[in-house]
Design a protein around this motif. Structure first.
Motif, PDB file in Angstrom:
ATOM      1  N   GLN A   1      30.374  30.494  38.613  1.00  0.00           N
ATOM      2  CA  GLN A   1      31.838  30.972  38.731  1.00  0.00           C
ATOM      3  C   GLN A   1      32.684  30.778  37.780  1.00  0.00           C
ATOM      4  O   GLN A   1      33.723  31.047  37.635  1.00  0.00           O
ATOM      5  CB  GLN A   1      32.375  29.888  40.173  1.00  0.00           C
ATOM      6  CG  GLN A   1      32.118  30.431  41.502  1.00  0.00           C
ATOM      7  CD  GLN A   1      32.734  31.939  41.809  1.00  0.00           C
ATOM      8  OE1 GLN A   1      33.661  32.333  41.103  1.00  0.00           O
ATOM      9  NE2 GLN A   1      32.152  32.712  42.588  1.00  0.00           N
TER      10      GLN A   1
ATOM     11  N   VAL B   1      34.085  26.609  46.030  1.00  0.00           N
ATOM     12  CA  VAL B   1      33.448  26.504  44.891  1.00  0.00           C
ATOM     13  C   VAL B   1      32.946  25.084  44.584  1.00  0.00           C
ATOM     14  O   VAL B   1      34.072  24.140  44.891  1.00  0.00           O
ATOM     15  CB  VAL B   1      34.342  26.796  43.449  1.00  0.00           C
ATOM     16  CG1 VAL B   1      33.561  26.534  42.246  1.00  0.00           C
ATOM     17  CG2 VAL B   1      34.851  28.348  43.890  1.00  0.00           C
TER      18      VAL B   1
ATOM     19  N   CYS C   1      36.154  33.455  39.325  1.00  0.00           N
ATOM     20  CA  CYS C   1      37.241  33.262  40.475  1.00  0.00           C
ATOM     21  C   CYS C   1      38.716  33.429  39.843  1.00  0.00           C
ATOM     22  O   CYS C   1      38.874  33.440  38.774  1.00  0.00           O
ATOM     23  CB  CYS C   1      36.987  32.066  41.115  1.00  0.00           C
ATOM     24  SG  CYS C   1      37.248  30.466  40.060  1.00  0.00           S
TER      25      CYS C   1
ATOM     26  N   MET D   1      38.589  35.115  45.360  1.00  0.00           N
ATOM     27  CA  MET D   1      37.344  35.996  44.716  1.00  0.00           C
ATOM     28  C   MET D   1      37.521  37.458  45.018  1.00  0.00           C
ATOM     29  O   MET D   1      38.114  37.810  45.923  1.00  0.00           O
ATOM     30  CB  MET D   1      35.830  35.598  45.498  1.00  0.00           C
ATOM     31  CG  MET D   1      35.776  34.148  45.681  1.00  0.00           C
ATOM     32  SD  MET D   1      35.255  33.455  43.897  1.00  0.00           S
ATOM     33  CE  MET D   1      35.094  31.604  44.378  1.00  0.00           C
TER      34      MET D   1
ATOM     35  N   ALA E   1      38.895  29.017  46.225  1.00  0.00           N
ATOM     36  CA  ALA E   1      39.567  29.924  45.191  1.00  0.00           C
ATOM     37  C   ALA E   1      39.288  31.370  45.733  1.00  0.00           C
ATOM     38  O   ALA E   1      38.511  31.627  46.481  1.00  0.00           O
ATOM     39  CB  ALA E   1      38.612  29.772  43.866  1.00  0.00           C
TER      40      ALA E   1
ATOM     41  N   SER F   1      29.546  29.051  43.795  1.00  0.00           N
ATOM     42  CA  SER F   1      29.932  29.348  45.144  1.00  0.00           C
ATOM     43  C   SER F   1      28.662  29.681  46.024  1.00  0.00           C
ATOM     44  O   SER F   1      27.685  29.896  45.167  1.00  0.00           O
ATOM     45  CB  SER F   1      30.869  30.552  45.437  1.00  0.00           C
ATOM     46  OG  SER F   1      30.256  31.707  44.910  1.00  0.00           O
TER      47      SER F   1
END
Length: 231
Positions: A156, A114, A170, A132, A130, A150
């Motif tokens: 995000q 990210v 996320c 997802m 992160a 992202s």
């Protein structure tokens, strides 16, 4: 502070978020909406958290409990209380703020980078990894500030009303146990089998330190969020 947490699925709970609240001296109650529990009263909590779930905005339009949940989110937006949404919860908040919520081009699962938005007010590194687990995405509501992006998802997350409201696509709260529960009990988001942004199950769990690195990121977000309305 006492927080109310709204859960939509037995296998998508608060994960590390609950541990953080306890460690910081906050109490919380989880309401299992999918199991028939009624939505709580906003007056009975100091902050509200809307967790992820396997539902899509359109798929769940007919559920009576979701109609009540939408009303609760609208009341929270109109209040001065902190409101946090994760995954499906973030999409409900975006929808309540008038933003478009729709199916994304490709599913995004597993670990992805990210990039923090230039004007993001959230105290996070310029880039971070992160977890997802989604296909549906949302646009940026009016008067909101983007958190970051992202490769597969241009948004995000966002903050609104000077950080009182935070929405995260996320999952900074993910743990090895919570991801294992997802993989064991939830089908992957639609299109995961053909998406270049969908990891296989083994890759999601191959490095336990990834989950450890999420902990300070979650701490930053939650600390800033709950400070946003502190007197």
């Amino acid at each position: 502070m006492h927080l109310h947490l709204l859960q939509h699925c037995p296998h998508q709970g608060p994960a590390r978020l609950a541990d953080w609240l306890t460690s910081m001296g906050h109490s919380h109650t989880v309401f299992y909406l999918h199991a028939g529990e009624l939505t709580p009263r906003l007056a009975d909590c100091d902050a509200l958290v809307v967790l992820d779930g396997p539902l899509a905005i359109d798929d769940a339009a007919a559920l009576s409990w979701l109609r009540q949940e939408r009303k609760l989110i609208e009341r929270a937006l109109d209040s001065s209380k902190p409101l946090l949404g994760i995954g499906f919860g973030a999409r409900l908040i975006a929808e309540a703020l008038g933003a478009v919520v729709a199916r994304g081009t490709m599913a995004e699962t597993g670990w992805h980078r990210v990039d923090l938005a230039p004007l993001s007010p959230v105290d996070l590194p310029d880039t971070f990894e992160a977890f997802m687990w989604h296909r549906d995405v949302f646009a940026l509501p009016d008067y909101a500030l983007a958190l970051g992006r992202s490769e597969a998802s241009p948004l995000q997350g966002f903050t609104w009303d000077d950080g009182r409201v935070v929405a995260l696509l996320c999952h900074l709260e993910a743990t090895a146990a919570s991801v294992t529960a997802l993989l064991d009990h939830q089908p992957a988001p639609l299109g995961s089998d053909t998406s270049p942004h969908a990891q296989d199950s083994a890759a999601m769990l191959d490095d336990p330190k990834r989950f450890d690195r999420l902990a300070p990121l979650l701490d930053r977000v939650l600390s800033q969020w709950l400070r946003s309305t502190a007197s």
